[in-house]
Design an enzyme around this catalytic site. Structure first.
Site, PDB file in Angstrom:
ATOM      1  N   TYR A  72      -1.886   6.278  33.411  1.00  0.00           N
ATOM      2  CA  TYR A  72      -1.704   5.528  32.170  1.00  0.00           C
ATOM      3  C   TYR A  72      -3.041   5.067  31.617  1.00  0.00           C
ATOM      4  CZ  TYR A  72      -2.284   1.204  34.950  1.00  0.00           C
ATOM      5  OH  TYR A  72      -2.759   0.210  35.762  1.00  0.00           O
ATOM      6  N   CYS A  73      -3.077   4.879  30.307  1.00  0.00           N
ATOM      7  CA  CYS A  73      -4.184   4.191  29.642  1.00  0.00           C
ATOM      8  C   CYS A  73      -3.581   2.956  28.978  1.00  0.00           C
ATOM      9  CB  CYS A  73      -4.922   5.101  28.658  1.00  0.00           C
ATOM     10  SG  CYS A  73      -3.911   5.746  27.296  1.00  0.00           S
ATOM     11  N   PHE A  74      -4.198   2.417  27.940  1.00  0.00           N
ATOM     12  CA  PHE A  74      -3.675   1.166  27.396  1.00  0.00           C
ATOM     13  C   PHE A  74      -2.351   1.344  26.664  1.00  0.00           C
ATOM     14  CE2 PHE A  74      -3.493  -2.298  24.205  1.00  0.00           C
ATOM     15  CZ  PHE A  74      -3.343  -3.330  25.108  1.00  0.00           C
ATOM     16  N   GLY A 128      -1.845   6.762  24.980  1.00  0.00           N
ATOM     17  CA  GLY A 128      -2.257   7.674  23.924  1.00  0.00           C
ATOM     18  C   GLY A 128      -3.335   8.643  24.341  1.00  0.00           C
ATOM     19  N   TYR A 155      -0.096   1.050  29.561  1.00  0.00           N
ATOM     20  CA  TYR A 155      -0.136  -0.276  30.183  1.00  0.00           C
ATOM     21  C   TYR A 155       0.657  -1.298  29.381  1.00  0.00           C
ATOM     22  CZ  TYR A 155      -1.915  -4.863  31.508  1.00  0.00           C
ATOM     23  OH  TYR A 155      -1.994  -6.178  31.885  1.00  0.00           O
TER      24      TYR A 155
END
Length: 364
Positions: A93-95, A98, A123
């Protein structure tokens, strides 16, 4: 590219997570067991952010690819593939789920031929899910609160039961003014995430009751969300009565002997002992106003005398004196006053064996 938003399954199965955000983002808050394997360093992310503000998305993406290419890119991919060798079921995952996680997915697939799912919404979405799970209306188990004077061994008893949640353990703090551990406390965000994990798993296991230690809203620097804390306060009290001598022994073992060992293990003999003594002395001084001048003086003198005796004989037994004063003249009167004035119902009170037998009945 494959995505998932089955956050419940991730929590229940303790699915390994790869966090590709920058380290500065990870330090502010992450999920239990997540490993930070960033696509970009803090500096690279900072430069891309400036470019985005000044020139827009397209130019920012170009700069990102320029900064993370060649050996830099290969090193990032090697870190991801190594993690996947250890934990093949990992998600990433990233924020917001995306561009960064999509790029990471693509590079992993190029290198390994495998498509690793990313968290839908990243996240932010998972964090929102966990915060919703801390709402009082999501709690199905009836709280049962284990109380008792300081040093009664409540945490030891609590951890014998699968239907309990150890708030002090999650906060990495013993819960009192002297409760700081050598290991730093988690951020409030990390504490909330870990608490949500614990409550979701507790509910998944189908427990009808939730055993908690009698805590304030703050546990060191961590704090319980107010609505959830107020929900916990609706629980009935089970009070553990332990003689003063045994409680002094318990405090000596945990706050002195064990704590000194932890400090020495991490800092070495001389530095570790100096750090421990400095912490206890500063804790006594911080409590001066609450203790009152005379009591503070007696406790501090007893502490310094115990330290001098330990230096001479190697024995920590002398610390029992200041612990006794602290319990008998400060913590015990304060707790007994709170207990006498509580609105919560005391449904059972007794010694260790009696309380254990009472709590055993909840598992039947």
């Amino acid at each position: 590219m494959e995505t998932t938003n089955d956050f419940h399954s991730i929590v229940v199965h303790n699915t390994p997570l790869m966090d590709v955000r920058a380290p500065v983002e990870f330090e502010k808050g992450a999920f239990p067991g997540a490993v930070n394997l960033p696509l970009m360093t803090d500096e690279e992310r900072h430069l891309v952010g400036i470019c985005y503000k000044e020139k827009g998305s397209e130019e920012a993406v170009k700069l990102g690819h320029q900064l993370v290419q060649g050996e830099v890119r290969e090193s990032r991919v090697r870190a991801w593939t190594k993690q996947l060798e250890l934990h093949p079921d990992s998600l990433l995952y990233c924020f917001r789920g995306g561009l960064r996680s999509q790029i990471s997915q693509g590079w992993i697939k190029e290198a390994t031929g495998r498509e690793i799912p990313r968290l839908e919404g990243g996240y932010k979405a998972f964090r929102n899910y966990l915060m919703e799970e801390l709402a009082p209306e999501r709690q199905t188990a009836v709280p049962v609160i284990l109380g008792g004077c300081t040093g009664s061994g409540k945490t030891v008893l609590l951890n014998r039961y699968a239907w309990s949640v150890d708030l002090e353990g999650l906060a990495r703090h013993r819960g009192s003014a002297f409760g700081k551990r050598i290991q730093p406390q988690p951020s409030t965000i990390d504490f909330e995430n870990a608490l949500a994990y614990a409550l979701i798993r507790h509910r998944h296991q189908g427990h009808a009751h939730l055993l908690l230690e009698d805590e304030g809203q703050h546990i060191g620097r961590c704090y319980l969300p107010k609505p959830l804390y107020e929900h916990f306060l609706t629980g009935n009290l089970v009070v553990l009565d332990v003689p003063l001598e045994k409680r002094v022994e318990n405090i000596l073992g945990e706050y002195v002997v064990l704590s000194q060992e932890e400090h020495i293990l991490q800092q070495g003999q001389e530095s570790g002992m100096a750090l421990w003594r400095g912490y206890i002395e500063s804790s006594i001084d911080r409590a001066r106003k609450r203790l009152g001048g005379d009591r503070h003086k007696r406790i501090k003198e007893a502490f310094l005398s115990a330290c001098a005796l330990q230096d001479t004989t190697g024995s920590s037994a002398g610390h029992s004196r200041w612990i006794r004063i602290l319990l008998e003249e400060y913590y015990d009167p304060m707790y007994n006053y709170q207990l006498e004035n509580t609105r919560r119902k005391v449904v059972f009170r007794g010694g260790w064996g009696e309380v254990q037998a009472y709590l055993d009945g909840f598992g039947k």
